[in-house]
Design an enzyme around this catalytic site. Structure first.
Site, short mmCIF file in Angstrom:
data_model
loop_
_atom_site.label_atom_id
_atom_site.label_comp_id
_atom_site.label_asym_id
_atom_site.label_seq_id
_atom_site.Cartn_x
_atom_site.Cartn_y
_atom_site.Cartn_z
N CYS A 8 26.55 0.85 16.61
CA CYS A 8 25.63 1.23 15.54
C CYS A 8 25.97 0.44 14.27
CB CYS A 8 25.70 2.74 15.29
SG CYS A 8 27.16 3.29 14.37
N ASN B 19 33.75 8.60 21.76
CA ASN B 19 33.02 9.36 20.75
C ASN B 19 33.47 10.81 20.76
OD1 ASN B 19 31.60 9.57 23.25
ND2 ASN B 19 29.71 10.11 22.23
N CYS C 13 29.43 1.18 12.77
CA CYS C 13 30.53 0.61 13.56
C CYS C 13 30.60 -0.89 13.39
CB CYS C 13 30.39 0.98 15.03
SG CYS C 13 30.81 2.71 15.33
N CYS D 151 32.12 7.88 16.14
CA CYS D 151 31.77 6.94 17.21
C CYS D 151 33.02 6.45 17.94
CB CYS D 151 31.05 5.73 16.64
SG CYS D 151 29.42 6.07 15.93
N GLU E 272 33.78 3.41 18.75
CA GLU E 272 34.34 2.18 18.17
C GLU E 272 35.27 2.52 17.00
OE1 GLU E 272 31.20 2.91 18.90
OE2 GLU E 272 29.99 1.11 19.25
N GLU F 205 32.00 14.27 19.18
CA GLU F 205 30.96 14.97 18.45
C GLU F 205 31.49 16.27 17.86
OE1 GLU F 205 27.26 13.18 21.09
OE2 GLU F 205 27.73 15.30 21.25
ZN LIG Z 1 28.88 3.81 15.73
#
Ligand SMILES: [Zn+2]
Length: 141
Positions: free
Chosen positions: A93, A43, A96, A54, A56, A45
């Protein structure tokens, strides 16, 4: 195909390179191809929170360059707080899941998804078909 531990270890190594100064929730992902190649992502940010990426999707972007989404067979995702101990497995999530489904649609196979906590010990193994039933797709010509 590599064993689960090798794929999880690749995800753990990716997690160590996460850029998560705001949430302190570090996630790594390793995507495996049909011939055993592994692409990794973490990830990333951003101070403008909504621009974060993310693990993934980061790993899938690397996989697209390395061997093509159509050759993805499975992936491992590991995550948890920066200084936490053994915890619950982190699950992809919704966004993803849709991104993983894109690779499944291209490959024509259901992609295995190994979800782990930050230690790699707590695991749930499932598939993208189970995680995202009735996924969005465009009509075929
Ligand atoms: Zn995600």
């Amino acid at each position: 195909m590599t064993d689960d531990d090798a794929l999880i270890n690749a995800a753990l190594a990716a997690r160590a390179q996460a850029h998560a100064p705001y949430s302190h929730f570090l996630v790594g992902c390793a995507v495996e191809s049909t011939d055993g190649a592994i692409a990794r992502g973490a990830n990333m940010e951003n101070a403008c929170y909504r621009l974060g990426v993310c693990a993934e999707q980061s790993a899938l972007a690397a996989a697209q360059i390395a061997f093509g989404l159509e050759n993805v067979v499975r992936l491992a995702v590991v995550g948890g707080p920066r200084h936490g101990g053994v915890g619950d497995p982190v699950m992809p999530c919704g966004g993803c899941r849709q991104a993983i489904m894109e690779a499944a649609t291209l490959s024509g196979r259901d992609i295995a998804v190994i979800c782990c906590d930050q230690s790699g010990q707590q695991q749930v193994t499932t598939t993208i078909g189970a995680l995202l039933p009735s996924a969005f797709d465009l009509p075929k010509d």
